[in-house]
Write a protein that holds these residues in place. Structure first.
Motif, PDB file in Angstrom:
ATOM      1  N   GLY A  39       2.070  13.418  -9.865  1.00  0.00           N
ATOM      2  CA  GLY A  39       1.886  14.856  -9.691  1.00  0.00           C
ATOM      3  C   GLY A  39       0.572  15.382 -10.236  1.00  0.00           C
ATOM      4  O   GLY A  39       0.522  16.471 -10.816  1.00  0.00           O
ATOM      5  N   THR A  40      -0.510  14.654 -10.033  1.00  0.00           N
ATOM      6  CA  THR A  40      -1.808  15.066 -10.582  1.00  0.00           C
ATOM      7  C   THR A  40      -2.647  15.791  -9.527  1.00  0.00           C
ATOM      8  O   THR A  40      -2.259  15.885  -8.355  1.00  0.00           O
ATOM      9  N   ASN A  41      -3.822  16.252  -9.955  1.00  0.00           N
ATOM     10  CA  ASN A  41      -4.792  16.839  -9.030  1.00  0.00           C
ATOM     11  C   ASN A  41      -5.876  15.828  -8.666  1.00  0.00           C
ATOM     12  O   ASN A  41      -6.957  16.185  -8.213  1.00  0.00           O
ATOM     13  N   ILE A  42      -5.581  14.558  -8.880  1.00  0.00           N
ATOM     14  CA  ILE A  42      -6.515  13.451  -8.626  1.00  0.00           C
ATOM     15  C   ILE A  42      -6.026  12.673  -7.420  1.00  0.00           C
ATOM     16  O   ILE A  42      -4.813  12.515  -7.221  1.00  0.00           O
ATOM     17  N   ASP A  43      -6.956  12.174  -6.610  1.00  0.00           N
ATOM     18  CA  ASP A  43      -6.596  11.391  -5.424  1.00  0.00           C
ATOM     19  C   ASP A  43      -7.057   9.943  -5.570  1.00  0.00           C
ATOM     20  O   ASP A  43      -8.084   9.666  -6.193  1.00  0.00           O
ATOM     21  N   LEU A  44      -6.303   9.042  -4.989  1.00  0.00           N
ATOM     22  CA  LEU A  44      -6.782   7.668  -4.833  1.00  0.00           C
ATOM     23  C   LEU A  44      -7.840   7.633  -3.740  1.00  0.00           C
ATOM     24  O   LEU A  44      -7.763   8.394  -2.771  1.00  0.00           O
ATOM     25  N   ASP A  45      -8.833   6.753  -3.887  1.00  0.00           N
ATOM     26  CA  ASP A  45      -9.855   6.641  -2.848  1.00  0.00           C
ATOM     27  C   ASP A  45      -9.384   5.709  -1.738  1.00  0.00           C
ATOM     28  O   ASP A  45      -8.221   5.277  -1.712  1.00  0.00           O
ATOM     29  N   GLU A  46     -10.288   5.372  -0.820  1.00  0.00           N
ATOM     30  CA  GLU A  46      -9.911   4.543   0.323  1.00  0.00           C
ATOM     31  C   GLU A  46      -9.528   3.125  -0.078  1.00  0.00           C
ATOM     32  O   GLU A  46      -8.899   2.396   0.697  1.00  0.00           O
ATOM     33  N   GLU A  94       0.810  -1.214   0.000  1.00  0.00           N
ATOM     34  CA  GLU A  94       0.000   0.000   0.000  1.00  0.00           C
ATOM     35  C   GLU A  94       0.851   1.275   0.000  1.00  0.00           C
ATOM     36  O   GLU A  94       0.541   2.246  -0.698  1.00  0.00           O
ATOM     37  N   ARG A  95       1.916   1.271   0.777  1.00  0.00           N
ATOM     38  CA  ARG A  95       2.764   2.459   0.848  1.00  0.00           C
ATOM     39  C   ARG A  95       3.419   2.737  -0.502  1.00  0.00           C
ATOM     40  O   ARG A  95       3.526   3.894  -0.929  1.00  0.00           O
ATOM     41  N   SER A  96       3.851   1.690  -1.199  1.00  0.00           N
ATOM     42  CA  SER A  96       4.482   1.863  -2.510  1.00  0.00           C
ATOM     43  C   SER A  96       3.487   2.387  -3.534  1.00  0.00           C
ATOM     44  O   SER A  96       3.830   3.224  -4.378  1.00  0.00           O
ATOM     45  N   ILE A  97       2.248   1.899  -3.470  1.00  0.00           N
ATOM     46  CA  ILE A  97       1.222   2.393  -4.391  1.00  0.00           C
ATOM     47  C   ILE A  97       1.010   3.895  -4.190  1.00  0.00           C
ATOM     48  O   ILE A  97       0.967   4.669  -5.154  1.00  0.00           O
ATOM     49  N   ALA A  98       0.888   4.295  -2.931  1.00  0.00           N
ATOM     50  CA  ALA A  98       0.674   5.708  -2.626  1.00  0.00           C
ATOM     51  C   ALA A  98       1.855   6.561  -3.097  1.00  0.00           C
ATOM     52  O   ALA A  98       1.675   7.651  -3.666  1.00  0.00           O
ATOM     53  N   SER A  99       3.066   6.066  -2.893  1.00  0.00           N
ATOM     54  CA  SER A  99       4.262   6.797  -3.292  1.00  0.00           C
ATOM     55  C   SER A  99       4.357   6.906  -4.812  1.00  0.00           C
ATOM     56  O   SER A  99       4.645   7.978  -5.357  1.00  0.00           O
ATOM     57  N   PHE A 100       4.107   5.805  -5.485  1.00  0.00           N
ATOM     58  CA  PHE A 100       4.173   5.801  -6.944  1.00  0.00           C
ATOM     59  C   PHE A 100       3.116   6.723  -7.536  1.00  0.00           C
ATOM     60  O   PHE A 100       3.399   7.516  -8.440  1.00  0.00           O
TER      61      PHE A 100
END
Length: 217
Positions: free
Chosen positions: A145-152, A134-140
């Protein structure tokens, strides 16, 4: 000479112009447009390669459609189908094209199901699945550098175009969003009207560069 006889050569001339001259003018116009405006803007440079987190799939030297399914594989089945039908099936035969989906470790056993479903309609050889903690996914994802967020669930309906130099491509003057970082796979209209065009542009860009390099030799 009767007037009706004089009109006939003029009509023939107009027909000849329509049939032969206008197509040439149109071709030159659009060819000029591709040369002058046919580059998809670079939005983010220095994106991390996937190999920094996981061996196997690399973004280097590939034109990549990149997505994040997270833990929401079931919820994103419709998105995956749209992407497969509108983008993947249209472009997968290009040599350097690939489609990469990032998922959390532990979701490996669920991928054969989606491969089987989508494989009914297309060759799945260029669908790639990468599993990371999970941490690697968030870091990658952050490196995009987008204005989009991953959800929960560490997922998003948006997919991204990454070029061979591992740079994010998109639009700087999109009529709806201004700067457009990703493409919403829940919208068939967006895939048809925007992502198809942008994928064509980047593929054409590399084809033209390849032809130029060959000519220079």
């Amino acid at each position: 000479m009767p007037r009706s006889h004089a009109i006939l050569p003029m009509k023939k001339t107009i027909v000849l112009v329509v049939l032969f001259v206008l197509p040439i003018v149109a071709y030159l116009f659009f060819a000029s447009g591709v040369n002058n405006f046919g580059k998809l803007p670079v939005l983010t440079e220095g994106i991390s390669d996937l190999t920094a987190y996981k061996e196997g799939v690399s973004l280097k030297d590939k034109i990549t459609v990149l997505g994040f399914l997270g833990y929401d594989l079931d919820g994103k089945k419709g998105n995956s189908f749209n992407l497969n039908e509108k983008i993947y099936k249209r472009f997968y035969e290009f040599k350097d094209f690939q489609l990469v989906m990032v998922l959390p470790e532990g979701e490996e056993q669920r991928v054969p199901e989606i491969r089987k479903e989508l494989g009914k309609y297309s060759d799945m050889s260029k669908w790639k699945f990468v599993f990371m903690d999970e941490r690697s996914i968030a870091s990658f994802f952050s490196s995009l550098g987008t204005n989009i967020d991953l959800d929960e669930n560490l997922s998003t309906p948006y997919v991204f175009i990454v070029d061979k130099e591992i740079r994010l491509r998109g639009r700087l003057d999109d009529e709806d969003e201004g700067t457009k970082y990703g493409y919403d796979t829940s919208s068939v209209a967006e895939l048809n009207n925007k992502m198809v065009d942008d994928t064509k542009i980047i593929l054409a860009e590399y084809r033209m560069a390849l032809k130029k390099n060959s000519a220079d030799r």
